[in-house]
Each structure stands twice: as structure tokens, then as C-alpha cells.
Enzyme design. Structure first.
Site, PDB file in Angstrom:
ATOM      1  N   ARG A  32      31.340 106.411  25.754  1.00  0.00           N
ATOM      2  CA  ARG A  32      32.233 105.476  25.068  1.00  0.00           C
ATOM      3  C   ARG A  32      32.155 104.127  25.786  1.00  0.00           C
ATOM      4  O   ARG A  32      32.302 104.063  27.016  1.00  0.00           O
ATOM      5  CB  ARG A  32      33.669 105.991  25.124  1.00  0.00           C
ATOM      6  CG  ARG A  32      34.641 104.980  24.586  1.00  0.00           C
ATOM      7  CD  ARG A  32      36.053 105.493  24.579  1.00  0.00           C
ATOM      8  NE  ARG A  32      36.924 104.475  24.016  1.00  0.00           N
ATOM      9  CZ  ARG A  32      37.942 103.923  24.660  1.00  0.00           C
ATOM     10  NH1 ARG A  32      38.235 104.302  25.884  1.00  0.00           N
ATOM     11  NH2 ARG A  32      38.672 103.011  24.070  1.00  0.00           N
ATOM     12  N   HIS A  63      39.068 100.490  18.946  1.00  0.00           N
ATOM     13  CA  HIS A  63      39.327 101.773  18.271  1.00  0.00           C
ATOM     14  C   HIS A  63      38.381 101.976  17.083  1.00  0.00           C
ATOM     15  O   HIS A  63      38.667 102.768  16.188  1.00  0.00           O
ATOM     16  CB  HIS A  63      40.768 101.852  17.699  1.00  0.00           C
ATOM     17  CG  HIS A  63      41.840 102.023  18.718  1.00  0.00           C
ATOM     18  ND1 HIS A  63      43.128 101.597  18.496  1.00  0.00           N
ATOM     19  CD2 HIS A  63      41.841 102.583  19.945  1.00  0.00           C
ATOM     20  CE1 HIS A  63      43.874 101.870  19.553  1.00  0.00           C
ATOM     21  NE2 HIS A  63      43.112 102.473  20.444  1.00  0.00           N
ATOM     22  N   ARG A 106      51.912  97.430  25.250  1.00  0.00           N
ATOM     23  CA  ARG A 106      51.413  96.080  24.931  1.00  0.00           C
ATOM     24  C   ARG A 106      52.266  95.408  23.862  1.00  0.00           C
ATOM     25  O   ARG A 106      52.745  96.062  22.938  1.00  0.00           O
ATOM     26  CB  ARG A 106      49.970  96.145  24.395  1.00  0.00           C
ATOM     27  CG  ARG A 106      48.987  96.692  25.393  1.00  0.00           C
ATOM     28  CD  ARG A 106      47.571  96.677  24.817  1.00  0.00           C
ATOM     29  NE  ARG A 106      46.746  97.627  25.537  1.00  0.00           N
ATOM     30  CZ  ARG A 106      45.933  98.504  24.951  1.00  0.00           C
ATOM     31  NH1 ARG A 106      45.778  98.533  23.643  1.00  0.00           N
ATOM     32  NH2 ARG A 106      45.247  99.337  25.695  1.00  0.00           N
ATOM     33  N   GLU A 152      37.750 111.281  18.538  1.00  0.00           N
ATOM     34  CA  GLU A 152      36.773 110.286  18.985  1.00  0.00           C
ATOM     35  C   GLU A 152      35.581 110.925  19.691  1.00  0.00           C
ATOM     36  O   GLU A 152      34.457 110.450  19.561  1.00  0.00           O
ATOM     37  CB  GLU A 152      37.464 109.239  19.880  1.00  0.00           C
ATOM     38  CG  GLU A 152      38.297 108.278  19.032  1.00  0.00           C
ATOM     39  CD  GLU A 152      39.209 107.361  19.836  1.00  0.00           C
ATOM     40  OE1 GLU A 152      40.258 107.864  20.298  1.00  0.00           O
ATOM     41  OE2 GLU A 152      38.878 106.184  19.995  1.00  0.00           O
TER      42      GLU A 152
END
Ligand code: ADP
Length: 390
Positions: free
Chosen positions: A88, A176, A235, A378
Site C-alpha cells: 500500500r 482511500h 482530523r 483494502e
């Protein structure tokens, strides 16, 4: 045939051995606190979990330990038939619109992109370097930004001085992307249609929305970095950039202090004290006014994006919820969908309440838009992309 998927962070390596055809996860684990006094390794195989606490001086040592665990605990590497390692990588910049087999040139590009992802790309490179050394199979980089590399200019371009933007490569890169691609393709596959206007809501600790038309991303909420967009665990998401100048001028904060404030101490955590949505609901249920307000702000921001993306796409066929909160939080889904009733969107409360690892539709038969919950994966997406490429 299997693919070893690696997500290398600055002080951790997460890994999973995946069968890209069946989708099965054959083993998984985590090396953490690399470089600290006492590190930790967790390896899961066949229902068994091995935990080791010891000093792990660097990524190379950690990965070697993991490979030893494969042989001593299982599945043995010789039997695992690893065809590729999928890495990744957060930032692929302007170079990568899809996954790439890692050679020295690709590795150099990932390095060149470090200023755009200073927390992530250097950490990925550590994992890539040691894995290439230890595992003699093709290594593939799967980029979080790739799905959004072809965003139309109207969505990718910030209204910033052109010269400055070009010189410093400032644009919307998104993040993402592996999840947004996987989910939007899964929805197309389930419904047997490619001609769909979709909104994907990836609501985990990090959270992002994408608008996807006929399989192509046309907008997404994360920007130059994953800070922009939705309210997240820690965030801020969207905020007036002038807040930065204000805090620097009036509060005397340094750039790094504002960075930490916005990335680590804001979002749900900043508003309530907790970044985990489950805890935020607990607080709200026990009458904590800040938590109630935080949930309202969270939903309001989602509504902003759903409305905006419906207008951008000129219509909407499917909204899909995914990732930790998207998959598991029926109250959140209900809170969002109830606000969309005036658009003819309606969910079936009992379908929404079902807890499942399977993709499912939660809207009513006569809802104007289909609403789905589709678990993201993922690691599987990375394994499949790696396998396709080689
Ligand atoms: P990431 O990969 O971004 O770390 P995940 O997709 O695993 O995150 O999502 C983790 C988040 O999902 C948690 O922080 C929590 O807020 C949320 N979450 C997980 N389970 C539930 C649940 N049952 N109800 C509400 N939120 C949940």
C-alpha cells in the site's frame, strides 16, 4: 496462489496473506513500535494468535521475524505459493493512475513524492526496500491516489495562483482510492450495471466521500492530503484556511503545532474527547451536549457532500456506506438517510439494523436512490490489483 499484502508505517508493518481468487485471508499480523525499547509482533494463523514482545530495531529485522513466524507457526512460506507482494502506498502523485510493478525507477518516483506525503511515503519505502530484499517475487505498489488521478480538472484544481500550484504540485489527489474503487466496482457487479452514478461514503477513523460515474471517479473529498473533507476521528476535515493564519498570528502557534492540532487533536476527538464513534454515541446517550453536537456536525458535513455530488453528477443512483462506522453504525446511517427524505430516499429500518459482513441493500423498494452497505477490504483489493498486474 497467494499475495502478501504489506502496509508499512513509520514504526509499524501490517501484513496479510491473501488468496486473491477466493478472497480468503490466510494469515495476518502486525509489527509495531519498531525502533522503540520494546516492540511487539502479533501473528494470526488458523485461529491461533502469537504475540511476541522484544526490541525490533528496524523494519528489516521486523519483517525477517515475520517471515520466521510464517515458517514456525504457519503457513509455511514454501507452501504459501506467494506470487507477489502488494504494497500500500499513500501518494502516487501525478505519476500513477494505476498500480505499478516496483522496479528501481518506480521506487525512485515514490521517493520523489515524499514531500507530498511526508508521514507516509518514507515509511512505505522502508517496507518496500526490505521486502524486495527478502522476498524474491514481483513487488507491486498500489496507490491510494490512483483512482483519483484522472479526476476532471474541475474537481482536481484548486483556485490558487496557477504558477504556485504548478510549481509545488498542489491539486486534489484524494486518498482511500483503493477502497472507493473496490466498493464502487463491487456495487456495479452486484447490481449488474456499469452506468451508475454512485456516492461512496468511506467512514472509518479517516473518512472520505467519492462521486463515481460509470466507474470513473469525478470528485472526492480528500485533497492535497487526507486532511480535507469530512469530520474524521481526529482530523478537522474542511475548515476555513484562514483559521491557520489566525492561530499563527493570534495564538502564536507554529506550523507544526497547527498541523498536529488539525490532524491529531480535532474531528470527533477535538469535539468530544473521543475519536471512536461508538464512544461518541455513548457520550451522547448519556446526555453529553458536546457529543450530541459533534454527531450533528458530522452528519451535516456528510449531507453537504451528498448534495454537492448529486448536483455534480446530475443525479444519483446509489449511496454506499463502508468502513468501520459506515458498515457497523446503523444509527449513523439512519441519521443521514432520514435527512434525505425530501429527495425520496427511504431506508428500511429492519434491513438497516442487520449486522452482517455481507454487502446488502438497506433502502426500501420505492426509495428514489438505492442505499447499500458494502464491507470494504483494502487488503483483498491490493492483492487483486497486484495479481492482475503480474
Ligand atoms: P481505519 O481503517 O480508518 O482506522 P476503520 O475503517 O477500521 O478505520 O474504522 C474504525 C472506526 O470505525 C472506529 O474508530 C469507530 O469510530 C468506527 N466503528 C467501528 N465499529 C463501530 C460501531 N459498531 N459503531 C460505530 N462506529 C464503529
Amino acid at each position: 496462489m497467494t499475495v502478501l499484502v504489506i502496509n508499512s508505517g513509520s514504526s509499524s508493518i501490517k501484513y496479510q496473506l491473501v488468496d486473491p481468487e477466493s478472497g480468503a485471508s490466510l494469515a495476518s499480523g502486525l509489527v509495531e513500535r519498531i525502533g522503540e525499547e520494546i516492540g511487539h509482533i502479533e501473528h494470526k494463523y488458523n485461529g491461533e494468535e502469537i504475540n511476541i514482545d522484544e526490541t525490533i530495531p528496524d523494519h528489516g529485522y521486523g519483517l525477517r521475524k515475520v517471515l520466521d513466524l510464517f515458517d514456525s507457526v504457519g503457513p509455511k512460506l514454501a507452501d504459501a505459493n506467494i506470487k507477489a507482494v502488494g504494497h500500500r502506498v499513500v501518494q502516487g502523485g501525478k505519476y500513477f493512475s494505476k498500480a505499478a510493478v516496483i522496479d528501481d525507477a518506480v521506487q525512485a518516483k515514490i521517493e520523489e513524492l515524499c514531500p507530498l506525503a511526508p508521514l507516509h511515503n518514507p515509511a512505505h519505502l522502508k517496507g518496500i526496500e526490505v521486502a524486495r530484499e527478502l522476498l524474491n517475487v514481483p513487488h507491486v505498489a498500489v496507490f491510494d491516489t490512483a483512482f483519483f488521478q484522472q479526476l476532471p480538472a474541475e474537481a482536481a484544481v484548486y483556485a490558487l495562483d496557477r504558477e504556485v500550484a504548478e510549481k509545488y504540485e498542489i491539486r486534489r489527489y484524494g486518498a482511500h482510492g483503493t477502497s472507493h474503487k473496490y466498493i464502487s466496482e463491487k456495487v456495479s457487479e452486484i447490481l449488474g450495471r456499469n452506468d451508475l452514478k454512485q456516492i461512496v461514503l468511506h467512514l472509518g477513523n479517516g473518512a472520505s466521500v467519492s462521486a463515481v460515474v460509470n466507474g470513473h471517479a469525478v470528485d472526492t473529498s480528500m485533497g492535497l492530503t487526507p486532511l480535507e473533507g469530512l469530520v474524521m476521528g481526529t482530523r478537522t476535515g474542511d475548515i476555513d484556511p484562514a483559521v491557520v493564519f489566525h492561530l499563527q498570528r493570534v495564538a502564536g502557534m507554529s506550523t507544526d503545532e497547527v498541523d498536529t492540532l488539525f490532524n491529531k487533536k480535532s474531528g470527533l476527538k477535538g469535539l468530544t474527547g473521543d475519536n471512536d464513534m461508538r464512544k461518541v454515541w455513548e457520550r451522547a446517550d448519556s446526555g453529553d451536549a458536546n457529543a450530541v453536537e459533534a454527531l450533528e456536525v458530522y452528519v451535516h458535513r456528510l449531507l453537504h457532500y451528498i448534495g454537492a455530488y448529486t448536483a455534480v453528477m446530475g443525479g444519483l443512483d446509489v449511496i454506499t456506506f463502508t468502513a468501520g462506522a459506515g458498515e457497523n453504525d446503523d444509527r449513523l446511517r439512519a441519521a443521514v438517510c432520514k435527512r434525505l427524505a425530501s429527495f425520496g430516499i427511504a431506508i428500511d429500518d429492519s434491513a438497516n439494523a442487520v449486522r452482517s459482513k455481507e454487502p446488502r441493500t438497506i433502502s426500501t423498494e420505492d426509495s428514489s436512490v438505492r442505499v447499500m452497505v458494502v464491507p470494504t477490504n483494502e487488503e483483498l483489493a491490493i492483492a487483486q490489483q497486484a495479481m492482475e498486474l503480474i
